[in-house]
Design a protein around this motif. Sequence first.
Motif, PDB file in Angstrom:
ATOM      1  N   GLN A 156       0.839  -1.203   0.000  1.00 47.72           N
ATOM      2  CA  GLN A 156       0.000   0.000   0.000  1.00 47.72           C
ATOM      3  C   GLN A 156       0.869   1.246   0.000  1.00 47.72           C
ATOM      4  O   GLN A 156       2.037   1.193   0.356  1.00 47.72           O
ATOM      5  N   TYR A 157       0.250   2.331  -0.391  1.00 49.30           N
ATOM      6  CA  TYR A 157       0.944   3.604  -0.246  1.00 49.30           C
ATOM      7  C   TYR A 157       1.015   3.974   1.220  1.00 49.30           C
ATOM      8  O   TYR A 157       0.133   3.650   1.995  1.00 49.30           O
ATOM      9  N   ALA A 158       2.046   4.724   1.551  1.00 48.56           N
ATOM     10  CA  ALA A 158       2.129   5.289   2.891  1.00 48.56           C
ATOM     11  C   ALA A 158       1.039   6.340   3.053  1.00 48.56           C
ATOM     12  O   ALA A 158       0.752   7.089   2.116  1.00 48.56           O
ATOM     13  N   THR A 159       0.420   6.365   4.232  1.00 55.39           N
ATOM     14  CA  THR A 159      -0.603   7.374   4.508  1.00 55.39           C
ATOM     15  C   THR A 159      -0.015   8.456   5.411  1.00 55.39           C
ATOM     16  O   THR A 159       1.102   8.318   5.926  1.00 55.39           O
ATOM     17  N   LEU A 160      -0.801   9.500   5.608  1.00 57.75           N
ATOM     18  CA  LEU A 160      -0.407  10.556   6.544  1.00 57.75           C
ATOM     19  C   LEU A 160      -0.087   9.964   7.908  1.00 57.75           C
ATOM     20  O   LEU A 160       0.880  10.341   8.563  1.00 57.75           O
ATOM     21  N   LYS A 161      -0.935   9.001   8.314  1.00 56.23           N
ATOM     22  CA  LYS A 161      -0.750   8.378   9.622  1.00 56.23           C
ATOM     23  C   LYS A 161       0.585   7.633   9.714  1.00 56.23           C
ATOM     24  O   LYS A 161       1.245   7.662  10.749  1.00 56.23           O
ATOM     25  N   ASP A 162       0.944   6.949   8.625  1.00 57.00           N
ATOM     26  CA  ASP A 162       2.227   6.233   8.630  1.00 57.00           C
ATOM     27  C   ASP A 162       3.382   7.209   8.838  1.00 57.00           C
ATOM     28  O   ASP A 162       4.325   6.942   9.587  1.00 57.00           O
ATOM     29  N   VAL A 163       3.284   8.336   8.120  1.00 57.08           N
ATOM     30  CA  VAL A 163       4.344   9.338   8.229  1.00 57.08           C
ATOM     31  C   VAL A 163       4.382   9.882   9.662  1.00 57.08           C
ATOM     32  O   VAL A 163       5.451  10.028  10.269  1.00 57.08           O
ATOM     33  N   ALA A 164       3.188  10.141  10.206  1.00 60.42           N
ATOM     34  CA  ALA A 164       3.101  10.687  11.561  1.00 60.42           C
ATOM     35  C   ALA A 164       3.723   9.730  12.574  1.00 60.42           C
ATOM     36  O   ALA A 164       4.482  10.131  13.468  1.00 60.42           O
ATOM     37  N   LYS A 165       3.419   8.445  12.406  1.00 61.93           N
ATOM     38  CA  LYS A 165       3.917   7.441  13.338  1.00 61.93           C
ATOM     39  C   LYS A 165       5.447   7.404  13.334  1.00 61.93           C
ATOM     40  O   LYS A 165       6.094   7.443  14.375  1.00 61.93           O
ATOM     41  N   LEU A 166       5.994   7.382  12.134  1.00 62.54           N
ATOM     42  CA  LEU A 166       7.449   7.311  12.007  1.00 62.54           C
ATOM     43  C   LEU A 166       8.114   8.584  12.555  1.00 62.54           C
ATOM     44  O   LEU A 166       9.181   8.536  13.145  1.00 62.54           O
ATOM     45  N   ALA A 167       7.429   9.729  12.361  1.00 56.89           N
ATOM     46  CA  ALA A 167       8.009  10.997  12.796  1.00 56.89           C
ATOM     47  C   ALA A 167       7.712  11.266  14.272  1.00 56.89           C
ATOM     48  O   ALA A 167       8.200  12.244  14.832  1.00 56.89           O
ATOM     49  N   GLY A 168       6.875  10.432  14.862  1.00 59.80           N
ATOM     50  CA  GLY A 168       6.529  10.619  16.271  1.00 59.80           C
ATOM     51  C   GLY A 168       5.667  11.851  16.508  1.00 59.80           C
ATOM     52  O   GLY A 168       5.822  12.547  17.514  1.00 59.80           O
ATOM     53  N   THR A 169       4.746  12.116  15.574  1.00 58.56           N
ATOM     54  CA  THR A 169       3.884  13.287  15.757  1.00 58.56           C
ATOM     55  C   THR A 169       2.472  12.933  15.296  1.00 58.56           C
ATOM     56  O   THR A 169       2.167  11.753  15.107  1.00 58.56           O
ATOM     57  N   THR A 170       1.615  13.923  15.096  1.00 55.65           N
ATOM     58  CA  THR A 170       0.231  13.637  14.705  1.00 55.65           C
ATOM     59  C   THR A 170       0.044  13.830  13.195  1.00 55.65           C
ATOM     60  O   THR A 170       0.829  14.534  12.540  1.00 55.65           O
ATOM     61  N   ALA A 171      -1.025  13.216  12.667  1.00 56.63           N
ATOM     62  CA  ALA A 171      -1.339  13.354  11.245  1.00 56.63           C
ATOM     63  C   ALA A 171      -1.608  14.816  10.889  1.00 56.63           C
ATOM     64  O   ALA A 171      -1.231  15.296   9.826  1.00 56.63           O
ATOM     65  N   ALA A 172      -2.240  15.526  11.824  1.00 52.49           N
ATOM     66  CA  ALA A 172      -2.550  16.940  11.578  1.00 52.49           C
ATOM     67  C   ALA A 172      -1.262  17.743  11.366  1.00 52.49           C
ATOM     68  O   ALA A 172      -1.156  18.567  10.460  1.00 52.49           O
ATOM     69  N   THR A 173      -0.259  17.443  12.195  1.00 53.17           N
ATOM     70  CA  THR A 173       1.021  18.140  12.066  1.00 53.17           C
ATOM     71  C   THR A 173       1.684  17.807  10.736  1.00 53.17           C
ATOM     72  O   THR A 173       2.213  18.680  10.033  1.00 53.17           O
TER      73      THR A 173
END
Lengths: 340, 340
Positions: free
Chosen positions: A3-20
């Motif tokens: 699958q493509y990476a989602t906003l949530k995946d990026v947030a998780k890896l970056a240790g922040t929220t999807a909104a950020t």
Amino acid sequence: MKQYATLKDVAKLAGTTAATVSYVLNQKEGRYISDETRRKVLEAAKQLEYVKSIGASSLKGKSRKLIAILIPQFENQFFTRIIVASEEIFVKHGYDLIICNTLDKPEREKAILNRMIQQRVDGIILTPTKMGTENTKLLRKVGMKMVVVDRPLPGVKDFFWVATNNYGCGYLGANYLFSKGHRKVAYINWDSGIEDLEARKHAFFDAAESYGIPQGHLVVAEGGFSAEEGCQLTQKVLEEHPDITAIFYGFNIQALGGIKCLTERGVSIPDDLSVMIIGSPEWVMAGKNDFTHVDMNDLELGRKAASLLLSQIQQDDEVPFQHIIQDCSLVEGNSVRDIR
Amino acid sequence: MKQYATLKDVAKLAGTTAATVSYVLNQKEGRYISDETRRKVLEAAKQLEYVKSIGASSLKGKSRKLIAILIPQFENQFFTRIIVASEEIFVKHGYDLIICNTLDKPEREKAILNRMIQQRVDGIILTPTKMGTENTKLLRKVGMKMVVVDRPLPGVKDFFWVATNNYGCGYLGANYLFSKGHRKVAYINWDSGIEDLEARKHAFFDAAESYGIPQGHLVVAEGGFSAEEGCQLTQKVLEEHPDITAIFYGFNIQALGGIKCLTERGVSIPDDLSVMIIGSPEWVMAGKNDFTHVDMNDLELGRKAASLLLSQIQQDDEVPFQHIIQDCSLVEGNSVRDIR
């Protein structure tokens, strides 16, 4: 399945929220985000090869960057050229093009139009079927950006239209034949039931009248939109009216079949019979062919339609409805004999 | 500007929540909703002419019902036929088709592919440019459903491929010419830099060898992919090698220009010179034309590519990679003289 990476995946890896993440990646302003967080988000997005979805933006009322084009016949180069020319313009402006073939079937047109609303396209280019007025009712009501190409919407005035001057095309071709001395001429017609296309036939009669040619000299043979029909109509005309000196094909697909049959019967063009065609598919001038024909400037029609649709989409103010009727041009080949 | 009704609009009119509306309209189960509420929702949806957005569903991981097709040349009927044939199949299965023209430019291909990821298309049909392997890297990594058509991805094995047997096509055409007694033959080639297409030329030499024809009898003229180049190459060949008895055009766009030039020079086909073409654009058999040619069965290529893509999309299990190589067929016209 990957699958493509989602906003949530990026947030998780970056240790922040999807909104950020959304804030950082869409370069929004108005909220403080530390350089450290920003760096982590960008790194995570890069590592996960995050590509944002246009669909997500479109839910927030943003453009989907999609245009649909509905065409009734794909086997007709007239329409594929309209697609090609408009695609070129849309892509330049960042829009992708969905193509659909209605096959000239009203119920198919209706289903496709409904699907295009579901796809939330930004605009539609449409050559309507016989039921086009009925089928576009909802689109017109909700203010879908739309340009109608070639055939009009009968009974409606308020729509954007880019079309061929069908009467003018018919007149141009007929007038040329009569000017070369032809008097007994057959017009091969598609019995489309589409009034605008009938104008070609009316022009044929009007041009004849201006030459003082009696109606009895003129032959009209009508049938379906196919090469096979074009062949049958041609044979019928030759058998019933062996004294004609020219055939005027109002539609290029019928001409394709008709001329094939003439060639197979050993009829020499233009020595035995002159031929005029409305339309300019590649074959009319290709190889050994050099047919005198009426060019509808297909590519230009596509360009005009695309530009008109874009002007609606890109302007905030309401654009007034326009009808653009484009003239044809006559291209002289060697298929019409001068018998004056 | 007018807008489509949203879930929220329907909810407001029905006096309930968007979640409830979604439940009712998507016919989900597992939550009790009173008949009265259900009725109100359905009535409100009808009154507002609510049409759901596919984009909204796609965010929840559902299919977008969109396929993209990337084609390098729109002026080439070979490719428009692939589009037409695949559209027919996709529409039958409820998918719409986005068409894109890469113009054979790698950077354009790269940009389009990125946009198609943003559009979250369900699958891609692609005729790659020279840089196709590089440009599809991300797609292959994230497991985008993809079928490569016509040209392969050099250096990669794991991809779905539907292609023409280019060597076979070249051999078929060349063999026919040699079988009719031609020995001094010119092959007009597109210097594409695409290895797979060069196979046509190799087959030409191999077929000659099987007839014991010395290499010195064979002429190869190479140039760009256009009708103009086809004309120039033809003139060059005729001037430098006036003793050739046949020209074999490996690419139909070059043939279009080349044959036009032959006709204008008064060269009679096949009396003065025989002609063979790879490809079957409409013009090769239209009007007075009846060229012997190698048919690549373009429509069937499009159908196979579409079916292969659908089988990937519709099956949950991973489908093993396949390479489907389709043979050509020879269509006999009257452009090759028997000089035995």
